[in-house]
Design a protein around this motif. Sequence first.
Motif, PDB file in Angstrom:
ATOM      1  N   TYR A  67       0.845  -1.189   0.000  1.00 36.54           N
ATOM      2  CA  TYR A  67       0.000   0.000   0.000  1.00 36.54           C
ATOM      3  C   TYR A  67       0.887   1.247   0.000  1.00 36.54           C
ATOM      4  O   TYR A  67       1.783   1.373   0.837  1.00 36.54           O
ATOM      5  CB  TYR A  67      -0.904   0.021   1.235  1.00 36.54           C
ATOM      6  CG  TYR A  67      -1.792  -1.183   1.362  1.00 36.54           C
ATOM      7  CD1 TYR A  67      -2.857  -1.380   0.487  1.00 36.54           C
ATOM      8  CD2 TYR A  67      -1.558  -2.145   2.349  1.00 36.54           C
ATOM      9  CE1 TYR A  67      -3.672  -2.499   0.595  1.00 36.54           C
ATOM     10  CE2 TYR A  67      -2.369  -3.252   2.473  1.00 36.54           C
ATOM     11  CZ  TYR A  67      -3.424  -3.434   1.585  1.00 36.54           C
ATOM     12  OH  TYR A  67      -4.220  -4.537   1.699  1.00 36.54           O
ATOM     13  N   GLU A  68       0.618   2.161  -0.905  1.00 41.95           N
ATOM     14  CA  GLU A  68       1.389   3.404  -0.920  1.00 41.95           C
ATOM     15  C   GLU A  68       0.947   4.280   0.250  1.00 41.95           C
ATOM     16  O   GLU A  68      -0.236   4.599   0.369  1.00 41.95           O
ATOM     17  CB  GLU A  68       1.178   4.139  -2.244  1.00 41.95           C
ATOM     18  CG  GLU A  68       2.037   5.376  -2.382  1.00 41.95           C
ATOM     19  CD  GLU A  68       1.965   5.994  -3.759  1.00 41.95           C
ATOM     20  OE1 GLU A  68       2.100   7.227  -3.863  1.00 41.95           O
ATOM     21  OE2 GLU A  68       1.767   5.240  -4.742  1.00 41.95           O
ATOM     22  N   HIS A  96      -9.722  -0.353   0.850  1.00 40.57           N
ATOM     23  CA  HIS A  96      -8.430  -0.666   0.226  1.00 40.57           C
ATOM     24  C   HIS A  96      -8.454  -0.209  -1.226  1.00 40.57           C
ATOM     25  O   HIS A  96      -9.530   0.002  -1.803  1.00 40.57           O
ATOM     26  CB  HIS A  96      -8.146  -2.172   0.301  1.00 40.57           C
ATOM     27  CG  HIS A  96      -9.242  -2.996  -0.312  1.00 40.57           C
ATOM     28  ND1 HIS A  96      -9.338  -3.208  -1.665  1.00 40.57           N
ATOM     29  CD2 HIS A  96     -10.299  -3.644   0.251  1.00 40.57           C
ATOM     30  CE1 HIS A  96     -10.407  -3.953  -1.919  1.00 40.57           C
ATOM     31  NE2 HIS A  96     -11.013  -4.236  -0.776  1.00 40.57           N
ATOM     32  N   PRO A  97      -7.286  -0.073  -1.835  1.00 39.38           N
ATOM     33  CA  PRO A  97      -7.244   0.348  -3.245  1.00 39.38           C
ATOM     34  C   PRO A  97      -7.842  -0.715  -4.163  1.00 39.38           C
ATOM     35  O   PRO A  97      -7.647  -1.910  -3.957  1.00 39.38           O
ATOM     36  CB  PRO A  97      -5.750   0.531  -3.530  1.00 39.38           C
ATOM     37  CG  PRO A  97      -5.092   0.623  -2.195  1.00 39.38           C
ATOM     38  CD  PRO A  97      -5.929  -0.201  -1.264  1.00 39.38           C
ATOM     39  N   ASN A 104      -5.835   7.066  -1.468  1.00 42.80           N
ATOM     40  CA  ASN A 104      -6.362   7.719  -0.263  1.00 42.80           C
ATOM     41  C   ASN A 104      -7.343   6.813   0.466  1.00 42.80           C
ATOM     42  O   ASN A 104      -8.279   7.276   1.093  1.00 42.80           O
ATOM     43  CB  ASN A 104      -7.025   9.053  -0.638  1.00 42.80           C
ATOM     44  CG  ASN A 104      -7.308   9.915   0.575  1.00 42.80           C
ATOM     45  OD1 ASN A 104      -6.501  10.006   1.500  1.00 42.80           O
ATOM     46  ND2 ASN A 104      -8.485  10.535   0.607  1.00 42.80           N
ATOM     47  N   THR A 105      -7.116   5.507   0.376  1.00 42.07           N
ATOM     48  CA  THR A 105      -8.005   4.561   1.047  1.00 42.07           C
ATOM     49  C   THR A 105      -7.578   4.404   2.505  1.00 42.07           C
ATOM     50  O   THR A 105      -6.513   4.868   2.919  1.00 42.07           O
ATOM     51  CB  THR A 105      -7.977   3.183   0.355  1.00 42.07           C
ATOM     52  OG1 THR A 105      -6.734   2.532   0.663  1.00 42.07           O
ATOM     53  CG2 THR A 105      -8.134   3.305  -1.154  1.00 42.07           C
ATOM     54  N   ARG A 127     -13.577  -6.072   5.433  1.00 38.39           N
ATOM     55  CA  ARG A 127     -13.688  -4.775   4.769  1.00 38.39           C
ATOM     56  C   ARG A 127     -15.026  -4.126   5.113  1.00 38.39           C
ATOM     57  O   ARG A 127     -15.958  -4.799   5.554  1.00 38.39           O
ATOM     58  CB  ARG A 127     -13.532  -4.918   3.252  1.00 38.39           C
ATOM     59  CG  ARG A 127     -14.596  -5.776   2.585  1.00 38.39           C
ATOM     60  CD  ARG A 127     -14.388  -5.878   1.083  1.00 38.39           C
ATOM     61  NE  ARG A 127     -14.537  -4.597   0.432  1.00 38.39           N
ATOM     62  CZ  ARG A 127     -15.705  -4.066   0.083  1.00 38.39           C
ATOM     63  NH1 ARG A 127     -16.838  -4.707   0.342  1.00 38.39           N
ATOM     64  NH2 ARG A 127     -15.763  -2.904  -0.519  1.00 38.39           N
ATOM     65  N   LEU A 128     -15.081  -2.823   4.897  1.00 41.38           N
ATOM     66  CA  LEU A 128     -16.321  -2.068   5.054  1.00 41.38           C
ATOM     67  C   LEU A 128     -16.627  -1.372   3.735  1.00 41.38           C
ATOM     68  O   LEU A 128     -15.724  -0.881   3.061  1.00 41.38           O
ATOM     69  CB  LEU A 128     -16.179  -1.003   6.160  1.00 41.38           C
ATOM     70  CG  LEU A 128     -15.906  -1.501   7.582  1.00 41.38           C
ATOM     71  CD1 LEU A 128     -15.678  -0.304   8.507  1.00 41.38           C
ATOM     72  CD2 LEU A 128     -17.046  -2.356   8.102  1.00 41.38           C
TER      73      LEU A 128
END
Length: 277
Positions: A67-68, A96-97, A104-105, A127-128
């Motif tokens: 993840y960036e 998540h992306p 910007n996740t 996840r949501l």
Amino acid sequence: MFTYTINENGLTVEELLRTKWRLGKKIVHELRMAKAVTISDEPILWKEPLDKGTKIQFAFDVPASNYEPTTECNVVIRYEDEHCLIVSKPKGMATHPNSPDDKNTCMNHVMRHILNNGGHYVEHVHRLDQGTNGLLLVAKHPIAKSIFDRMIEEKTIIRTYAAEVQGNIRTDSGTIREAIGKDRHHNTRRVVSPTGQHAVTHYEVVNRYKGTCVVHVVLETGRTHQIRVHMAHLGHPIVGDTMYGARETSSGDYALHAIQLAFEHPFLNESVVVKDQ
């Protein structure tokens, strides 16, 4: 990397990994080959019974998550230890992306937090939906990820949500057991379908108003849009959830909030209950 305290007499490392934590054969083999489990930095016999209170160390190579990181972590951390953290995901933010352009996740923000604290691995356990705010469980190393994934599957992580729905549900509580599948006519929508995936939702009415009521919902399964689909199927869609037949609100949004996570911590041997404000 972390220390675990044996909490019962006679437990072996082999039993801890295979029986108690039920790790996969691949992970167990990798730990054995890497001599990753020690006592006071000395090699340990995996089938040797250990005394209660014995502290064993785990040290192994942890891959870096890709993840960036954001420039700053702008999500609230509600709970954290060396194995996991629980973050409060804002409404409107993806978990998540889904493409290289998604930077910007929630997981991008969590990655910044992890890097700031000397780590490099972080993976979400569940996840949501983007429109849902609240608590998200994140693993901080691969062993934790494996165990928490299994706990989600076995329904031993209790996830509680709050939602305001249209109308007043007749019963004060109930369980919805309706399979959920993709809507053939809509890319992102889900529908109750006999050919869909098994899905179980428990609900309890906690407040009643003139034209709506507030329910607390516990998920037994975690299908996409599960609460939204099941409440709409009851004839009581979440207020503002136009995708599932509700009237549009002035904000153009719907209110679904992941308010609590509760589980028995597999590494700390204690109950963890985290609530979102």
